[in-house]
Structures are given as C-alpha cells and as structure tokens.
Write a protein that holds these residues in place. Structure first.
Motif, PDB file in Angstrom:
ATOM      1  N   TYR A   1       7.881 -14.282 -47.157  1.00 24.75           N
ATOM      2  CA  TYR A   1       7.943 -13.904 -48.116  1.00 24.75           C
ATOM      3  C   TYR A   1       8.896 -14.175 -49.107  1.00 24.75           C
ATOM      4  O   TYR A   1       8.263 -13.900 -50.364  1.00 24.75           O
ATOM      5  N   GLY A   2       9.720 -14.831 -48.998  1.00 22.47           N
ATOM      6  CA  GLY A   2      10.657 -15.880 -50.203  1.00 22.47           C
ATOM      7  C   GLY A   2      11.677 -13.759 -50.490  1.00 22.47           C
ATOM      8  O   GLY A   2      11.163 -13.156 -50.534  1.00 22.47           O
ATOM      9  N   ASP A   3      11.871 -14.720 -51.613  1.00 20.30           N
ATOM     10  CA  ASP A   3      11.803 -13.367 -52.965  1.00 20.30           C
ATOM     11  C   ASP A   3      11.096 -12.801 -53.652  1.00 20.30           C
ATOM     12  O   ASP A   3      10.936 -11.636 -54.203  1.00 20.30           O
ATOM     13  N   ASP A   4      10.218 -13.731 -53.138  1.00 17.64           N
ATOM     14  CA  ASP A   4       8.605 -11.959 -53.783  1.00 17.64           C
ATOM     15  C   ASP A   4       8.572 -10.922 -52.874  1.00 17.64           C
ATOM     16  O   ASP A   4       9.262  -9.555 -53.882  1.00 17.64           O
ATOM     17  N   ALA A   5       9.381 -10.992 -52.054  1.00 12.93           N
ATOM     18  CA  ALA A   5       9.403  -9.619 -51.636  1.00 12.93           C
ATOM     19  C   ALA A   5      10.177  -8.528 -51.082  1.00 12.93           C
ATOM     20  O   ALA A   5      10.514  -7.842 -51.567  1.00 12.93           O
ATOM     21  N   GLU A   6      11.862  -9.107 -51.883  1.00 13.43           N
ATOM     22  CA  GLU A   6      12.582  -9.183 -52.476  1.00 13.43           C
ATOM     23  C   GLU A   6      12.597  -8.368 -53.871  1.00 13.43           C
ATOM     24  O   GLU A   6      12.793  -7.132 -54.105  1.00 13.43           O
ATOM     25  N   ALA A   7      11.846  -8.968 -54.728  1.00 16.02           N
ATOM     26  CA  ALA A   7      11.586  -8.166 -55.745  1.00 16.02           C
ATOM     27  C   ALA A   7      10.507  -7.450 -55.554  1.00 16.02           C
ATOM     28  O   ALA A   7      10.580  -6.077 -57.084  1.00 16.02           O
ATOM     29  N   GLU A   8       9.890  -6.748 -55.173  1.00 15.92           N
ATOM     30  CA  GLU A   8       8.983  -5.782 -54.604  1.00 15.92           C
ATOM     31  C   GLU A   8       9.446  -4.303 -54.459  1.00 15.92           C
ATOM     32  O   GLU A   8       9.691  -3.264 -54.761  1.00 15.92           O
TER      33      GLU A   8
ATOM     34  N   GLU B   1      13.975 -10.052 -40.159  1.00 17.83           N
ATOM     35  CA  GLU B   1      14.265 -10.153 -41.719  1.00 17.83           C
ATOM     36  C   GLU B   1      14.511 -11.662 -41.989  1.00 17.83           C
ATOM     37  O   GLU B   1      13.573 -11.878 -42.530  1.00 17.83           O
ATOM     38  N   ARG B   2      15.046 -12.576 -41.273  1.00 19.79           N
ATOM     39  CA  ARG B   2      14.707 -13.683 -41.840  1.00 19.79           C
ATOM     40  C   ARG B   2      13.515 -14.639 -41.540  1.00 19.79           C
ATOM     41  O   ARG B   2      13.305 -15.477 -42.538  1.00 19.79           O
ATOM     42  N   THR B   3      12.464 -14.103 -40.717  1.00 20.35           N
ATOM     43  CA  THR B   3      11.402 -14.645 -40.919  1.00 20.35           C
ATOM     44  C   THR B   3      10.528 -13.603 -41.550  1.00 20.35           C
ATOM     45  O   THR B   3       9.874 -14.780 -42.264  1.00 20.35           O
ATOM     46  N   TYR B   4      10.327 -12.662 -42.109  1.00 24.97           N
ATOM     47  CA  TYR B   4       9.803 -12.161 -43.152  1.00 24.97           C
ATOM     48  C   TYR B   4      10.385 -12.577 -44.867  1.00 24.97           C
ATOM     49  O   TYR B   4       9.816 -12.671 -45.845  1.00 24.97           O
ATOM     50  N   LEU B   5      11.940 -12.555 -44.495  1.00 21.14           N
ATOM     51  CA  LEU B   5      12.164 -13.735 -45.797  1.00 21.14           C
ATOM     52  C   LEU B   5      11.868 -14.970 -46.256  1.00 21.14           C
ATOM     53  O   LEU B   5      11.811 -15.351 -47.480  1.00 21.14           O
TER      54      LEU B   5
END
Length: 139
Positions: A131-138, A124-128
């Motif tokens: 992709y940063g905040d863009d992934a969370e916004a989706e 999850e850390r690697t993913y975040l």
C-alpha cells in the motif's frame, strides 16, 4: 494498522485461551505468557535476536556486541534461561579467551522470535510494500 476484531473471529477460537494448548502440552499457558513477557524487554529481545542470528555467544561477546554491562547482562540472561528461551552451556575446555560458558537460543527462543516480533515486522513491511505511502498518509 487497525484490524476488525469481529471479522478476525472465525469461530474456531476457544472461549478459554487455556484450551489453545494441546492436551499433552508440557508447557502451561502461563509458561508461554512468561516467555512472551521476557522477550518483550528490549535488552532480552536483543540477546535472543543475537543468539539466533549470530549463533552461540559467551557473556563477554554479548557484553561487547550489545554494549550491556556484565551485571545487567547476567540478570537478563538468567531471566531468559529461567523461561526456556536461552540455554547456558559449558565447554569441557576453555575457548581462545579462556571462557567455559556460553549461551545459545533454544528452539522456543528461535520460535518466539521468528513467529513473534519478527513476524509482525515482516507483516508491516508487506503491508507497506503493498500500500506504500498511501497507507501512511491515511494515518
């Protein structure tokens, strides 16, 4: 973090999950599932995590470190010992606090921690990070 399960099937997965085990495995699939179920409890996860990262601990040290009452702690320790994730050891002589018994994570306990929950958290850390905040916004 949705995944495409069809794409994840590379054709190498056996039809029967029991066939994942090596022919000479000393553990059954049920043994592995019991370990997974045991560490799925938050208190038991915390016990294994502490033993792996802080080393061997007496019950008293675990009680204080995890803020878990004695009877509850011993219930969880017994479960972890029963499935093979933790071992109970006895010293020949008392330690500085007069205690003989202590607990240690087994290699299975270390493995299920490192390659289970901790691995999922690392992914999850690697993913975040990627992709940063863009992934969370989706989501």
């Amino acid at each position: 973090m949705a995944t495409n399960h069809a794409a994840a099937d590379d054709g190498d997965a056996p039809e029967d999950p029991e066939d994942l085990l090596p022919p000479t495995s000393v553990l059954s699939l049920d043994d592995y599932l019991d370990m997974q179920a045991a560490i799925g409890d938050r208190t038991r996860f915390a016990v294994v995590y502490t033993l792996v990262h802080a080393g061997d601990q007496s019950p008293k040290q675990l009680e204080e470190r995890l803020d878990v009452r004695g009877n509850t702690l011993h219930y969880h320790l017994n479960k972890l010992v029963d499935v093979g994730l933790v071992e109970k050891r006895k010293r020949a002589e008392r330690d500085s606090e007069g205690l003989y018994t202590y607990y240690a994570a087994t290699s299975l306990g270390e493995g299920i921690l490192e390659h289970g929950v901790e691995e999922l958290i690392r992914r999850e850390r690697t993913y975040l990070d990627a992709y940063g905040d863009d992934a969370e916004a989706e989501n």
